[in-house]
Structures are given as structure tokens and as C-alpha cells.
Design an enzyme around this catalytic site. Structure first.
Site, PDB file in Angstrom:
ATOM      1  N   CYS A  67       0.857  -1.186   0.000  1.00 15.76           N
ATOM      2  CA  CYS A  67       0.000   0.000   0.000  1.00 15.76           C
ATOM      3  C   CYS A  67       0.904   1.251   0.000  1.00 15.76           C
ATOM      4  O   CYS A  67       1.723   1.400  -0.895  1.00 15.76           O
ATOM      5  CB  CYS A  67      -0.932  -0.059   1.207  1.00 15.76           C
ATOM      6  SG  CYS A  67      -2.052   1.325   1.448  1.00 15.76           S
ATOM      7  N   ASP A 125      -7.973  -2.975  -8.335  1.00 11.71           N
ATOM      8  CA  ASP A 125      -7.514  -2.030  -7.322  1.00 11.71           C
ATOM      9  C   ASP A 125      -8.223  -0.692  -7.482  1.00 11.71           C
ATOM     10  O   ASP A 125      -8.161  -0.064  -8.541  1.00 11.71           O
ATOM     11  CB  ASP A 125      -6.002  -1.843  -7.445  1.00 11.71           C
ATOM     12  CG  ASP A 125      -5.372  -1.285  -6.192  1.00 11.71           C
ATOM     13  OD1 ASP A 125      -5.904  -0.289  -5.662  1.00 11.71           O
ATOM     14  OD2 ASP A 125      -4.360  -1.840  -5.735  1.00 11.71           O
ATOM     15  N   HIS A 155      -7.369  -4.090  -3.950  1.00 14.22           N
ATOM     16  CA  HIS A 155      -6.263  -3.521  -3.182  1.00 14.22           C
ATOM     17  C   HIS A 155      -6.155  -4.221  -1.823  1.00 14.22           C
ATOM     18  O   HIS A 155      -7.155  -4.521  -1.189  1.00 14.22           O
ATOM     19  CB  HIS A 155      -6.515  -2.023  -2.973  1.00 14.22           C
ATOM     20  CG  HIS A 155      -5.379  -1.272  -2.372  1.00 14.22           C
ATOM     21  ND1 HIS A 155      -4.279  -0.874  -3.102  1.00 14.22           N
ATOM     22  CD2 HIS A 155      -5.165  -0.834  -1.107  1.00 14.22           C
ATOM     23  CE1 HIS A 155      -3.439  -0.224  -2.324  1.00 14.22           C
ATOM     24  NE2 HIS A 155      -3.947  -0.184  -1.097  1.00 14.22           N
TER      25      HIS A 155
END
Length: 229
Positions: free
Chosen positions: A115, A164, A196
Site C-alpha cells: 500500500c 484495485d 487492493h
């Protein structure tokens, strides 16, 4: 398995979570998600130690851990907009300390991030290519930091999620193409049908076990290729 550690290197005080196998090993520095240095990231450090690496996750939020997306977003935004130089210094000190640490042998450093940590992995690979040996960013957002792909001179493996909602995969693909022109190994894998943070097992709403397992296997193979003696 691991433990909290604190050290000072080059005038910079660093805290974080460290784990290692019994024998000496190369080091992998783990860069945390926007939540901070939580149990998920500590679990990654422990897993790397079981794979035969020494692993260290520096705490870029200095003890703060978010529990809501709003809190996480504020901490991450502050880091990238106001504390990026400080974060660079924390990373530089971590690399320097680990290279000098008696448990690290050979003196090689890999970087893996998730991330916002994936964004930092790309950025640090462009800033510290002479100090690290390999990088693996998971679903990083290159726009968060001034990544200069022409400066990335280390092998890099990009892990992406097809669905994502935060990362424009086309942007990462373009970045990967530019890195490839530097003459280093570049790998990129997009996992179909996942979102994600699909590798975060603490978040069942997005976690995908089969994709996470495959990405982990690919990651370990890539790290071993470039960190083994």
C-alpha cells in the site's frame, strides 16, 4: 517470534519490529501500509524470518497506528506531504544499521512494502539504489512520492491487483517499462479479480488466499535470487 527494537544511527532514532532466523542472514526491510506498524506487518516480518531472512519493519508513524481509513489517510498524507524527508532519514538509518548488524550476513538489503509502503518501496528504490539490492512493491501508488524510474538500478518486482480501487495499474506498468530500460530485471504481475490489499490476511473483506499465497511465493523466490550469498 520477533521483538520491538530501538536504535540510533547517524543521529537518527529508529523504532521498529525485528525478527531473524538463528543463523546469520541477509535483511529485508518491510515498509508498512497506511495503517502503520500493526500486527499484520509484524506478521510479515515473522514470516520472512521463517523463510530464512532477517527482517525489520521501521515505524514511520512513531507509535501511531490507525484503526479507521480516515485516521490512516491523515497519517499517510502527513507522511508524504510533510514528513517525507524525515521518513527518508529513518529508512537510510535502518539500512545503515542493518548492514552493520552482526546478524546480517551477507550484507545485502531487500525492501518490500504494501500500500503506501509499496509507494515508498518504489520511491526508495529510486533514491537509494546504491544502498539496497532488490525491491518488491505491493500495490503501491507511484503518484504519492516523486519516484524517478530512471534512477531505479535494482531488480524490482511489482505486485498488483486487477480491481484495485486506489492504484492505476497503467501508471505502474508505464513506470515498470521505464525501469526496464535501465538494464535491471523487472517483473510485474497483476492478479485477476482481486482488490487492493488482497495480501492482508487481517482484512477478510479484501483478502484473497490463493492470490496472496502465489504472490508470496513469487516474492520469496525473487528476494532469494538477489539476496543469497
Amino acid at each position: 517470534m520477533g521483538k520491538e527494537i530501538k536504535f540510533e544511527k547517524e543521529g537518527v532514532e529508529v523504532t521498529g519490529y525485528f525478527a531473524s532466523p538463528r543463523k546469520k542472514a541477509p535483511c529485508v526491510i518491510v515498509l508498512h501500509e497506511w495503517w502503520g506498524l500493526n500486527d499484520q506487518i509484524k506478521g510479515v516480518v515473522d514470516k520472512l524470518a521463517k523463510e530464512g531472512f532477517a527482517a525489520f519493519a521501521p515505524d514511520f508513524y512513531k507509535g501511531k497506528v490507525a484503526t479507521t481509513p480516515d485516521e490512516a489517510g491523515k497519517l499517510m498524507t502527513d507522511m508524504f506531504q510533510n514528513r517525507l524527508k524525515e521518513t527518508e532519514n529513518l529508512f537510510r538509518a535502518s539500512v545503515s544499521y542493518m548492514k552493520a548488524f552482526e546478524k546480517i550476513e551477507p550484507k545485502k538489503i531487500g525492501v518490500i512494502g504494501f500500500c503506501c509502503g509499496g509507494s515508498l518501496t518504489m520511491y526508495f528504490a529510486s533514491v537509494f539504489s546504491d544502498a539496497i539490492n532488490v525491491a518488491v512493491p505491493y500495490y503501491g501508488i507511484p503518484q504519492l512520492a516523486p519516484v524517478k524510474p530512471e534512477n531505479i538500478k535494482v531488480p524490482i518486482l511489482f505486485i498488483l491487483a486487477e480491481k484495485d480501487e486506489f492504484v492505476n495499474n497503467d501508471d505502474v506498468i508505464e513506470l515498470a517499462k521505464k525501469v526496464w530500460k535501465n538494464g535491471v530485471e523487472v517483473q510485474l504481475k497483476i492478479y485477476p479479480g482481486v482488490s487492493h490489499a488482497f495480501a492482508n490476511e487481517k482484512r477478510p473483506e479484501v483478502y484473497n488466499g490463493s492470490a496472496a499465497k502465489d504472490a508470496w511465493s513469487l516474492t520469496i523466490s525473487f528476494l532469494k535470487k538477489y539476496l543469497s550469498a
